[in-house]
Scaffold this motif. Structure first.
Motif, PDB file in Angstrom:
ATOM      1  N   TYR A  27       0.805  -1.220   0.000  1.00 49.96           N
ATOM      2  CA  TYR A  27       0.000   0.000   0.000  1.00 49.96           C
ATOM      3  C   TYR A  27       0.840   1.273   0.000  1.00 49.96           C
ATOM      4  CZ  TYR A  27      -3.312  -3.594   1.246  1.00 49.96           C
ATOM      5  OH  TYR A  27      -4.058  -4.749   1.261  1.00 49.96           O
ATOM      6  N   LYS A  28       2.153   1.103  -0.130  1.00 49.76           N
ATOM      7  CA  LYS A  28       3.081   2.244  -0.195  1.00 49.76           C
ATOM      8  C   LYS A  28       2.830   3.222   0.952  1.00 49.76           C
ATOM      9  CE  LYS A  28       3.637   1.774  -5.188  1.00 49.76           C
ATOM     10  NZ  LYS A  28       3.496   0.356  -5.130  1.00 49.76           N
ATOM     11  N   SER A  29       2.866   2.657   2.153  1.00 50.51           N
ATOM     12  CA  SER A  29       2.600   3.433   3.356  1.00 50.51           C
ATOM     13  C   SER A  29       3.725   3.225   4.356  1.00 50.51           C
ATOM     14  CB  SER A  29       1.271   2.978   3.976  1.00 50.51           C
ATOM     15  OG  SER A  29       1.029   3.666   5.178  1.00 50.51           O
ATOM     16  N   ASP A  30       3.929   4.186   5.224  1.00 42.30           N
ATOM     17  CA  ASP A  30       4.895   4.017   6.311  1.00 42.30           C
ATOM     18  C   ASP A  30       4.195   4.053   7.667  1.00 42.30           C
ATOM     19  OD1 ASP A  30       4.233   6.668   6.501  1.00 42.30           O
ATOM     20  OD2 ASP A  30       6.273   7.423   6.441  1.00 42.30           O
ATOM     21  N   LEU A  31       2.874   3.870   7.657  1.00 44.44           N
ATOM     22  CA  LEU A  31       2.114   3.901   8.893  1.00 44.44           C
ATOM     23  C   LEU A  31       1.130   2.742   8.911  1.00 44.44           C
ATOM     24  CD1 LEU A  31       1.757   5.681  11.455  1.00 44.44           C
ATOM     25  CD2 LEU A  31      -0.112   6.814  10.262  1.00 44.44           C
ATOM     26  N   CYS A  32       1.133   2.008  10.020  1.00 42.27           N
ATOM     27  CA  CYS A  32       0.159   0.931  10.225  1.00 42.27           C
ATOM     28  C   CYS A  32      -0.836   1.378  11.278  1.00 42.27           C
ATOM     29  CB  CYS A  32       0.858  -0.331  10.715  1.00 42.27           C
ATOM     30  SG  CYS A  32       1.738  -1.193   9.435  1.00 42.27           S
ATOM     31  N   SER A  33      -2.042   0.861  11.155  1.00 41.79           N
ATOM     32  CA  SER A  33      -3.085   1.179  12.125  1.00 41.79           C
ATOM     33  C   SER A  33      -3.874  -0.080  12.438  1.00 41.79           C
ATOM     34  CB  SER A  33      -4.011   2.266  11.566  1.00 41.79           C
ATOM     35  OG  SER A  33      -4.654   1.823  10.384  1.00 41.79           O
ATOM     36  N   LEU A  34      -4.613  -0.016  13.538  1.00 47.24           N
ATOM     37  CA  LEU A  34      -5.502  -1.110  13.912  1.00 47.24           C
ATOM     38  C   LEU A  34      -6.523  -0.593  14.911  1.00 47.24           C
ATOM     39  CD1 LEU A  34      -4.579  -2.065  17.010  1.00 47.24           C
ATOM     40  CD2 LEU A  34      -2.769  -3.196  15.738  1.00 47.24           C
ATOM     41  N   PHE A  35      -7.611  -1.324  15.032  1.00 47.25           N
ATOM     42  CA  PHE A  35      -8.601  -1.077  16.074  1.00 47.25           C
ATOM     43  C   PHE A  35      -8.472  -2.187  17.106  1.00 47.25           C
ATOM     44  CE2 PHE A  35     -10.894   0.949  12.452  1.00 47.25           C
ATOM     45  CZ  PHE A  35     -11.014   2.221  12.984  1.00 47.25           C
ATOM     46  N   VAL A  36      -8.713  -1.869  18.354  1.00 46.53           N
ATOM     47  CA  VAL A  36      -8.708  -2.863  19.420  1.00 46.53           C
ATOM     48  C   VAL A  36      -9.839  -2.523  20.384  1.00 46.53           C
ATOM     49  CG1 VAL A  36      -6.973  -1.576  20.765  1.00 46.53           C
ATOM     50  CG2 VAL A  36      -7.272  -4.033  21.162  1.00 46.53           C
ATOM     51  N   LEU A  37     -10.506  -3.543  20.878  1.00 53.38           N
ATOM     52  CA  LEU A  37     -11.576  -3.310  21.837  1.00 53.38           C
ATOM     53  C   LEU A  37     -11.004  -2.704  23.117  1.00 53.38           C
ATOM     54  CD1 LEU A  37     -13.644  -6.601  21.453  1.00 53.38           C
ATOM     55  CD2 LEU A  37     -14.289  -4.307  20.677  1.00 53.38           C
ATOM     56  N   LYS A  38     -11.701  -1.703  23.643  1.00 54.81           N
ATOM     57  CA  LYS A  38     -11.239  -1.007  24.850  1.00 54.81           C
ATOM     58  C   LYS A  38     -11.043  -1.949  26.031  1.00 54.81           C
ATOM     59  CE  LYS A  38     -13.360   3.475  23.910  1.00 54.81           C
ATOM     60  NZ  LYS A  38     -14.397   4.427  24.335  1.00 54.81           N
ATOM     61  N   ASN A  39     -11.855  -2.994  26.107  1.00 55.42           N
ATOM     62  CA  ASN A  39     -11.765  -3.908  27.246  1.00 55.42           C
ATOM     63  C   ASN A  39     -10.742  -5.023  27.047  1.00 55.42           C
ATOM     64  OD1 ASN A  39     -13.117  -5.489  25.404  1.00 55.42           O
ATOM     65  ND2 ASN A  39     -14.798  -6.023  26.768  1.00 55.42           N
ATOM     66  N   ASN A  40     -10.036  -5.041  25.924  1.00 55.99           N
ATOM     67  CA  ASN A  40      -9.044  -6.078  25.655  1.00 55.99           C
ATOM     68  C   ASN A  40      -7.659  -5.580  26.089  1.00 55.99           C
ATOM     69  OD1 ASN A  40      -7.458  -8.161  24.714  1.00 55.99           O
ATOM     70  ND2 ASN A  40      -8.487  -8.288  22.721  1.00 55.99           N
ATOM     71  N   GLN A  41      -7.477  -5.517  27.391  1.00 54.94           N
ATOM     72  CA  GLN A  41      -6.239  -4.961  27.944  1.00 54.94           C
ATOM     73  C   GLN A  41      -5.000  -5.755  27.552  1.00 54.94           C
ATOM     74  OE1 GLN A  41      -5.917  -1.933  29.530  1.00 54.94           O
ATOM     75  NE2 GLN A  41      -8.017  -1.768  28.795  1.00 54.94           N
ATOM     76  N   ALA A  42      -5.109  -7.062  27.412  1.00 53.39           N
ATOM     77  CA  ALA A  42      -3.955  -7.874  27.009  1.00 53.39           C
ATOM     78  C   ALA A  42      -3.488  -7.482  25.606  1.00 53.39           C
ATOM     79  CB  ALA A  42      -4.290  -9.358  27.065  1.00 53.39           C
ATOM     80  N   ALA A  43      -4.424  -7.293  24.685  1.00 52.51           N
ATOM     81  CA  ALA A  43      -4.053  -6.907  23.317  1.00 52.51           C
ATOM     82  C   ALA A  43      -3.486  -5.488  23.298  1.00 52.51           C
ATOM     83  CB  ALA A  43      -5.260  -7.015  22.396  1.00 52.51           C
ATOM     84  N   ILE A  44      -4.103  -4.578  24.025  1.00 48.01           N
ATOM     85  CA  ILE A  44      -3.612  -3.196  24.064  1.00 48.01           C
ATOM     86  C   ILE A  44      -2.164  -3.175  24.558  1.00 48.01           C
ATOM     87  CG2 ILE A  44      -3.877  -0.944  25.192  1.00 48.01           C
ATOM     88  CD1 ILE A  44      -6.961  -1.587  25.218  1.00 48.01           C
ATOM     89  N   LYS A  45      -1.888  -3.918  25.612  1.00 48.70           N
ATOM     90  CA  LYS A  45      -0.528  -3.982  26.154  1.00 48.70           C
ATOM     91  C   LYS A  45       0.431  -4.602  25.131  1.00 48.70           C
ATOM     92  CE  LYS A  45       2.215  -5.735  29.968  1.00 48.70           C
ATOM     93  NZ  LYS A  45       2.245  -6.516  31.195  1.00 48.70           N
ATOM     94  N   THR A  65     -14.341   8.918  15.992  1.00 43.42           N
ATOM     95  CA  THR A  65     -14.447   7.545  16.470  1.00 43.42           C
ATOM     96  C   THR A  65     -15.533   6.776  15.727  1.00 43.42           C
ATOM     97  OG1 THR A  65     -13.751   8.313  18.634  1.00 43.42           O
ATOM     98  CG2 THR A  65     -14.733   6.126  18.532  1.00 43.42           C
ATOM     99  N   PRO A  66     -15.130   5.743  14.949  1.00 42.17           N
ATOM    100  CA  PRO A  66     -16.134   4.986  14.215  1.00 42.17           C
ATOM    101  C   PRO A  66     -16.847   3.946  15.081  1.00 42.17           C
ATOM    102  CG  PRO A  66     -13.961   4.159  13.682  1.00 42.17           C
ATOM    103  CD  PRO A  66     -13.776   5.326  14.622  1.00 42.17           C
ATOM    104  N   PHE A  67     -16.195   3.487  16.150  1.00 43.56           N
ATOM    105  CA  PHE A  67     -16.765   2.457  17.008  1.00 43.56           C
ATOM    106  C   PHE A  67     -16.540   2.863  18.460  1.00 43.56           C
ATOM    107  CE2 PHE A  67     -14.692   0.420  13.306  1.00 43.56           C
ATOM    108  CZ  PHE A  67     -15.831   0.023  12.619  1.00 43.56           C
ATOM    109  N   ALA A  68     -17.599   3.046  19.196  1.00 41.18           N
ATOM    110  CA  ALA A  68     -17.483   3.504  20.584  1.00 41.18           C
ATOM    111  C   ALA A  68     -16.721   2.517  21.460  1.00 41.18           C
ATOM    112  CB  ALA A  68     -18.873   3.747  21.168  1.00 41.18           C
TER     113      ALA A  68
END
Length: 166
Positions: free
Chosen positions: A112-130, A146-149
């Motif tokens: 995608y010729k990009s230098d930035l990655c992004s992702l969404f993570v559920l607010k309550n998924n503390q293990a994934a956020i960490k 914010t597309p998803f509360a």
């Protein structure tokens, strides 16, 4: 660890492990049909149109799965899944999730010729956020509001051939 094209057998393993509608929708989103089979997961995930990868170990055992696509000019990661047998494990000095995300990110940023990655993570998924934070992702404002509360938006920069970790 090696990224490869996902197989039906990999989707069969994921289907064994995602045993409820709630788990499926938390991981894969509300557009994936339930009940499901390995075949319907592959179809709902738009494999092979979307960049999709399985991570396998040296014995070719399924370890993890993930996808990426272009979103807002970024390599956006999604449907990141690590087999529970391998969660929290380290291989070659690096956690499994880091192997998965680094591999997908390199492929996606090139595609995608990009230098930035992004992702969404559920607010309550503390293990994934960490885990995401530990490999360089930072909380960011989503450019379109914010597309998803229930979700947080995270990004990571790739520059001069390496990931910038905060």
């Amino acid at each position: 660890m090696q990224l490869i094209k996902p197989t039906l057998k990999h989707f069969e393993r994921m289907a064994e492990l995602i045993y409820s509608r709630r788990l499926l929708h938390e991981w894969a989103g509300p557009t994936v049909g339930y009940p499901f089979t390995a075949d319907t997961l592959m179809s709902d995930f738009k494999v092979p149109e979307r960049l999709s990868f399985s991570l396998v170990d040296s014995q070719q055992r399924f370890v993890a799965f993930g996808q990426c696509y272009e979103r807002l000019g970024r390599c956006h990661l999604g449907r990141l899944f690590v087999d529970p047998v391998f969660r929290g494990k380290t291989y070659e000095g690096k956690r499994v999730i880091a192997h998965l995300i680094d591999g997908i990110s390199v492929e996606g940023c090139a595609a995608y010729k990009s230098d930035l990655c992004s992702l969404f993570v559920l607010k309550n998924n503390q293990a994934a956020i960490k885990a995401y934070h530990n490999i360089g992702f930072e909380l960011s404002d989503y450019p379109l509001g914010t597309p998803f509360a229930s979700c947080l938006y995270m990004t990571r920069l790739f520059e001069h051939g390496c990931w910038l970790v905060g």
